[in-house]
Design a protein around this motif. Structure first.
Motif, PDB file in Angstrom:
ATOM      1  N   ASP A  88     121.016 -61.779   7.126  1.00  0.00           N
ATOM      2  CA  ASP A  88     121.615 -62.462   8.271  1.00  0.00           C
ATOM      3  C   ASP A  88     121.646 -61.600   9.525  1.00  0.00           C
ATOM      4  O   ASP A  88     121.434 -62.102  10.632  1.00  0.00           O
ATOM      5  CB  ASP A  88     123.042 -62.923   7.936  1.00  0.00           C
ATOM      6  CG  ASP A  88     123.062 -64.052   6.912  1.00  0.00           C
ATOM      7  OD1 ASP A  88     122.014 -64.715   6.752  1.00  0.00           O
ATOM      8  OD2 ASP A  88     124.111 -64.253   6.264  1.00  0.00           O
ATOM      9  N   ASP A  89     121.927 -60.303   9.362  1.00  0.00           N
ATOM     10  CA  ASP A  89     122.021 -59.449  10.549  1.00  0.00           C
ATOM     11  C   ASP A  89     120.662 -59.275  11.220  1.00  0.00           C
ATOM     12  O   ASP A  89     120.539 -59.320  12.455  1.00  0.00           O
ATOM     13  CB  ASP A  89     122.636 -58.090  10.200  1.00  0.00           C
ATOM     14  CG  ASP A  89     121.906 -57.383   9.065  1.00  0.00           C
ATOM     15  OD1 ASP A  89     121.134 -58.045   8.345  1.00  0.00           O
ATOM     16  OD2 ASP A  89     122.107 -56.156   8.895  1.00  0.00           O
ATOM     17  N   ILE A  90     119.600 -59.094  10.420  1.00  0.00           N
ATOM     18  CA  ILE A  90     118.250 -58.970  10.984  1.00  0.00           C
ATOM     19  C   ILE A  90     117.832 -60.288  11.626  1.00  0.00           C
ATOM     20  O   ILE A  90     117.276 -60.314  12.735  1.00  0.00           O
ATOM     21  CB  ILE A  90     117.230 -58.574   9.896  1.00  0.00           C
ATOM     22  CG1 ILE A  90     117.586 -57.207   9.304  1.00  0.00           C
ATOM     23  CG2 ILE A  90     115.820 -58.559  10.465  1.00  0.00           C
ATOM     24  CD1 ILE A  90     117.476 -56.057  10.278  1.00  0.00           C
ATOM     25  N   ALA A  91     118.090 -61.393  10.950  1.00  0.00           N
ATOM     26  CA  ALA A  91     117.737 -62.713  11.496  1.00  0.00           C
ATOM     27  C   ALA A  91     118.454 -62.948  12.818  1.00  0.00           C
ATOM     28  O   ALA A  91     117.869 -63.507  13.759  1.00  0.00           O
ATOM     29  CB  ALA A  91     118.088 -63.803  10.492  1.00  0.00           C
ATOM     30  N   ALA A  92     119.727 -62.521  12.915  1.00  0.00           N
ATOM     31  CA  ALA A  92     120.484 -62.701  14.158  1.00  0.00           C
ATOM     32  C   ALA A  92     119.851 -61.923  15.310  1.00  0.00           C
ATOM     33  O   ALA A  92     119.783 -62.414  16.446  1.00  0.00           O
ATOM     34  CB  ALA A  92     121.934 -62.263  13.949  1.00  0.00           C
ATOM     35  N   VAL A  93     119.385 -60.710  15.019  1.00  0.00           N
ATOM     36  CA  VAL A  93     118.708 -59.903  16.047  1.00  0.00           C
ATOM     37  C   VAL A  93     117.428 -60.603  16.509  1.00  0.00           C
ATOM     38  O   VAL A  93     117.138 -60.683  17.714  1.00  0.00           O
ATOM     39  CB  VAL A  93     118.389 -58.494  15.501  1.00  0.00           C
ATOM     40  CG1 VAL A  93     117.477 -57.733  16.454  1.00  0.00           C
ATOM     41  CG2 VAL A  93     119.670 -57.708  15.277  1.00  0.00           C
ATOM     42  N   LEU A  94     116.661 -61.118  15.562  1.00  0.00           N
ATOM     43  CA  LEU A  94     115.410 -61.792  15.896  1.00  0.00           C
ATOM     44  C   LEU A  94     115.656 -63.068  16.702  1.00  0.00           C
ATOM     45  O   LEU A  94     114.946 -63.348  17.670  1.00  0.00           O
ATOM     46  CB  LEU A  94     114.639 -62.115  14.615  1.00  0.00           C
ATOM     47  CG  LEU A  94     114.111 -60.911  13.834  1.00  0.00           C
ATOM     48  CD1 LEU A  94     113.535 -61.347  12.485  1.00  0.00           C
ATOM     49  CD2 LEU A  94     113.058 -60.150  14.635  1.00  0.00           C
ATOM     50  N   VAL A  95     116.657 -63.823  16.297  1.00  0.00           N
ATOM     51  CA  VAL A  95     116.990 -65.047  17.040  1.00  0.00           C
ATOM     52  C   VAL A  95     117.391 -64.694  18.462  1.00  0.00           C
ATOM     53  O   VAL A  95     116.967 -65.352  19.422  1.00  0.00           O
ATOM     54  CB  VAL A  95     118.125 -65.817  16.324  1.00  0.00           C
ATOM     55  CG1 VAL A  95     118.663 -66.933  17.223  1.00  0.00           C
ATOM     56  CG2 VAL A  95     117.614 -66.401  15.015  1.00  0.00           C
ATOM     57  N   ASP A  96     118.194 -63.653  18.635  1.00  0.00           N
ATOM     58  CA  ASP A  96     118.629 -63.237  19.968  1.00  0.00           C
ATOM     59  C   ASP A  96     117.436 -62.819  20.832  1.00  0.00           C
ATOM     60  O   ASP A  96     117.416 -63.077  22.042  1.00  0.00           O
ATOM     61  CB  ASP A  96     119.627 -62.081  19.844  1.00  0.00           C
ATOM     62  CG  ASP A  96     120.256 -61.716  21.175  1.00  0.00           C
ATOM     63  OD1 ASP A  96     120.880 -62.598  21.794  1.00  0.00           O
ATOM     64  OD2 ASP A  96     120.110 -60.560  21.612  1.00  0.00           O
ATOM     65  N   LEU A  97     116.452 -62.185  20.222  1.00  0.00           N
ATOM     66  CA  LEU A  97     115.267 -61.743  20.968  1.00  0.00           C
ATOM     67  C   LEU A  97     114.420 -62.907  21.470  1.00  0.00           C
ATOM     68  O   LEU A  97     113.857 -62.847  22.567  1.00  0.00           O
ATOM     69  CB  LEU A  97     114.392 -60.847  20.075  1.00  0.00           C
ATOM     70  CG  LEU A  97     114.733 -59.375  19.954  1.00  0.00           C
ATOM     71  CD1 LEU A  97     113.837 -58.721  18.910  1.00  0.00           C
ATOM     72  CD2 LEU A  97     114.602 -58.674  21.292  1.00  0.00           C
ATOM     73  N   PHE A  98     114.340 -63.976  20.672  1.00  0.00           N
ATOM     74  CA  PHE A  98     113.343 -65.009  20.941  1.00  0.00           C
ATOM     75  C   PHE A  98     113.898 -66.384  21.319  1.00  0.00           C
ATOM     76  O   PHE A  98     113.138 -67.246  21.730  1.00  0.00           O
ATOM     77  CB  PHE A  98     112.436 -65.172  19.716  1.00  0.00           C
ATOM     78  CG  PHE A  98     111.550 -63.996  19.459  1.00  0.00           C
ATOM     79  CD1 PHE A  98     110.404 -63.798  20.211  1.00  0.00           C
ATOM     80  CD2 PHE A  98     111.855 -63.078  18.463  1.00  0.00           C
ATOM     81  CE1 PHE A  98     109.572 -62.712  19.981  1.00  0.00           C
ATOM     82  CE2 PHE A  98     111.024 -61.988  18.216  1.00  0.00           C
ATOM     83  CZ  PHE A  98     109.883 -61.803  18.988  1.00  0.00           C
ATOM     84  N   GLN A  99     115.209 -66.591  21.228  1.00  0.00           N
ATOM     85  CA  GLN A  99     115.713 -67.949  21.396  1.00  0.00           C
ATOM     86  C   GLN A  99     115.571 -68.478  22.819  1.00  0.00           C
ATOM     87  O   GLN A  99     115.543 -69.693  23.039  1.00  0.00           O
ATOM     88  CB  GLN A  99     117.177 -68.037  20.960  1.00  0.00           C
ATOM     89  CG  GLN A  99     118.144 -67.235  21.811  1.00  0.00           C
ATOM     90  CD  GLN A  99     119.569 -67.347  21.283  1.00  0.00           C
ATOM     91  OE1 GLN A  99     119.860 -68.177  20.431  1.00  0.00           O
ATOM     92  NE2 GLN A  99     120.468 -66.504  21.772  1.00  0.00           N
ATOM     93  N   SER A 100     115.460 -67.597  23.824  1.00  0.00           N
ATOM     94  CA  SER A 100     115.286 -68.072  25.195  1.00  0.00           C
ATOM     95  C   SER A 100     113.867 -68.540  25.464  1.00  0.00           C
ATOM     96  O   SER A 100     113.615 -69.242  26.438  1.00  0.00           O
ATOM     97  CB  SER A 100     115.668 -66.971  26.193  1.00  0.00           C
ATOM     98  OG  SER A 100     114.803 -65.861  26.067  1.00  0.00           O
ATOM     99  N   SER A 101     112.925 -68.174  24.589  1.00  0.00           N
ATOM    100  CA  SER A 101     111.524 -68.524  24.820  1.00  0.00           C
ATOM    101  C   SER A 101     110.961 -69.496  23.794  1.00  0.00           C
ATOM    102  O   SER A 101     109.935 -70.122  24.053  1.00  0.00           O
ATOM    103  CB  SER A 101     110.672 -67.245  24.801  1.00  0.00           C
ATOM    104  OG  SER A 101     111.101 -66.332  25.788  1.00  0.00           O
ATOM    105  N   TYR A 102     111.600 -69.618  22.627  1.00  0.00           N
ATOM    106  CA  TYR A 102     111.066 -70.450  21.549  1.00  0.00           C
ATOM    107  C   TYR A 102     112.162 -71.312  20.938  1.00  0.00           C
ATOM    108  O   TYR A 102     113.346 -70.973  20.992  1.00  0.00           O
ATOM    109  CB  TYR A 102     110.486 -69.572  20.429  1.00  0.00           C
ATOM    110  CG  TYR A 102     109.297 -68.744  20.816  1.00  0.00           C
ATOM    111  CD1 TYR A 102     107.993 -69.234  20.691  1.00  0.00           C
ATOM    112  CD2 TYR A 102     109.468 -67.447  21.294  1.00  0.00           C
ATOM    113  CE1 TYR A 102     106.904 -68.466  21.042  1.00  0.00           C
ATOM    114  CE2 TYR A 102     108.371 -66.669  21.656  1.00  0.00           C
ATOM    115  CZ  TYR A 102     107.094 -67.190  21.520  1.00  0.00           C
ATOM    116  OH  TYR A 102     106.019 -66.425  21.882  1.00  0.00           O
ATOM    117  N   ASP A 103     111.749 -72.407  20.331  1.00  0.00           N
ATOM    118  CA  ASP A 103     112.624 -73.134  19.423  1.00  0.00           C
ATOM    119  C   ASP A 103     112.538 -72.425  18.069  1.00  0.00           C
ATOM    120  O   ASP A 103     111.444 -72.335  17.479  1.00  0.00           O
ATOM    121  CB  ASP A 103     112.184 -74.590  19.288  1.00  0.00           C
ATOM    122  CG  ASP A 103     112.514 -75.398  20.532  1.00  0.00           C
ATOM    123  OD1 ASP A 103     113.456 -75.015  21.246  1.00  0.00           O
ATOM    124  OD2 ASP A 103     111.821 -76.390  20.803  1.00  0.00           O
TER     125      ASP A 103
END
Length: 325
Positions: free
Chosen positions: A163-178
Motif C-alpha cells: 500500500d505504501d509503494i502504491a500510494a507513492v506511485l499514485v501520487d506521482l501519476f494521478q495528475s496525468s493519468y487515470d
C-alpha cells in the motif's frame, strides 16, 4: 472535465506599489507564456478568465510551471539556453504536465520544425507572424476540449501489493493519468485486458502470481504485447532483470526508485508507443492506397482520360506518406 493540475477557480494575489497583497477577481485559468518577443501584445490575451504569466527563457518558464501549475502553456520554439521543444518535453515529464494544453510558436514554418514540436508533446502549432486573436482562438479550442474531456486522459495500471509503494506511485501519476491499481497478481492480466492502458507499472514480487509470470502472459498475447511494461523490483539478483529482458519488458527499475526518473521513463514509453501505433496505422493506409493505385493503373492503362484520377491517387499517396503535422 477539469484537468488535474490546473488552478481552477481561485483568488489570485498581487502586490500593489506599496507592497501590500491585493486580492483581485477570481481567475479561472493561468497561462504560462515563454517568449523573448517583448513586443507581443500580452494584454490582448488577458481577460477575466485568463491570467498570463510571462517568462523570457525556458528556465524561468520551468519555475513558473512549477509555481503556478498552469491550465495551458505557450512557448516560443527559439529560446536561449534551451529550445522550445526541449522545454515542452520537460513540461510533459512533470507529474502535472502530461495533460496540460501546449501551443508552440515559431517563425520556422517547415515540416521538420512542426514534427519536432509534435514529438516533444505540443498540442498545437502556430506560425509567426500571428495576432493575439489567432492565439486566443487556439487557446480557447484546446482548453474547451480539455474541460469537456475531449482530450482523454491516458490510463496507467499499477500492479503492486504494498500500500505504501502504491500510494507513492499514485501520487506521482494521478495528475496525468487515470490510475487503476491492482493489489494482487491473479487479477492483473484480466484488468489490463479490460482497461487497455497506455502503460503498466508492474511489481516483481506479488501474491498469487509474480511479475515475471504476468509479463510472460502479457508479451505472449497479440492483444496486449504492445502495452509498455515497466518492471519494478527490490530483488537485486541479475537473473531477474535478464529474465524480464528476454521476455520483452520495456523498462526495468530497481527499488527504491527516483520519482522524476520513473515519470520520465513512463512518459518516454507512452510517447514511443503512441508514435509506433500512429506509424503502423499510416503504413496500413499507405498500403491500401498503393493497392488502389495499382488497380487503377491496370484497369485504365490505355485510357487517356484516367490521367486525372491517377494524379489524384498520387497526391493521396504523398499525403499518407508522412505523419500528421
Amino acid at each position: 472535465m477539469q484537468r488535474e493540475g490546473s488552478l481552477g477557480q481561485g483568488a489570485v494575489s498581487h502586490l500593489d506599489p506599496g507592497g501590500t497583497p491585493n486580492l483581485v477577481a477570481e481567475v479561472h485559468h493561468v497561462a504560462v507564456l515563454v517568449t523573448q518577443d517583448l513586443d507581443f501584445d500580452v494584454a490582448r490575451l488577458h481577460d477575466e478568465l485568463l491570467e498570463v504569466q510571462i517568462a523570457v527563457d525556458a528556465y524561468e518558464g520551468q519555475k513558473l510551471f512549477e509555481q503556478t501549475r498552469p491550465s495551458c502553456v505557450i512557448s516560443d520554439q527559439m529560446l536561449p539556453g534551451m529550445s522550445g521543444a526541449e522545454f515542452v518535453a520537460w513540461c510533459r515529464r512533470q507529474p502535472n504536465g502530461q495533460t496540460v494544453p501546449i501551443i508552440m510558436l515559431t517563425a520556422k514554418n517547415d515540416p521538420l520544425t512542426k514534427q519536432a514540436a509534435i514529438d516533444a508533446g505540443s498540442d498545437a502549432f502556430l506560425g509567426k507572424p500571428f495576432d493575439a486573436i489567432a492565439l486566443r482562438k487556439s487557446l480557447a479550442d484546446l482548453m474547451k476540449s480539455s474541460d469537456r474531456g475531449v482530450i482523454a486522459r491516458s490510463k496507467l495500471v499499477i500492479v503492486d501489493d504494498e500500500d505504501d509503494i502504491a500510494a507513492v506511485l499514485v501520487d506521482l501519476f494521478q495528475s496525468s493519468y487515470d490510475i487503476i491499481r491492482v493489489a494482487d497478481g491473479g487479477s492483473a492480466v484480466e484488468t489490463i485486458r479490460e482497461c487497455q492502458p497506455s502503460a503498466v507499472l508492474l511489481d516483481h514480487m506479488l501474491p498469487d502470481k509474480d511479475g515475471i509470470d504476468i509479463l510472460t502472459e502479457l508479451k505472449a498475447s497479440n492483444e496486449l504485447r504492445s502495452i509498455p511494461v515497466i518492471l519494478l523490483t527490490a530483488n537485486t539478483k541479475s537473473n531477474v532483470k535478464e529474465q524480464a529482458l528476454k521476455l520483452g519488458v520495456d523498462d526495468f527499475l530497481s527499488k527504491p526508485f527516483s520519482g522524476p526518473e520513473l515519470t520520465t521513463r513512463v512518459f518516454n514509453l507512452v510517447q514511443r508507443t503512441r508514435l509506433e501505433r500512429l506509424l503502423e496505422s499510416k503504413n496500413s493506409e499507405l498500403e491500401k492506397a498503393i493497392a488502389t493505385f495499382a488497380l487503377l493503373e491496370r484497369e485504365h492503362a490505355d485510357d487517356p482520360h484516367a490521367q486525372e484520377s491517377r494524379l489524384d491517387c498520387a497526391k493521396a499517396l504523398l499525403a499518407l506518406d508522412r505523419l500528421p503535422e
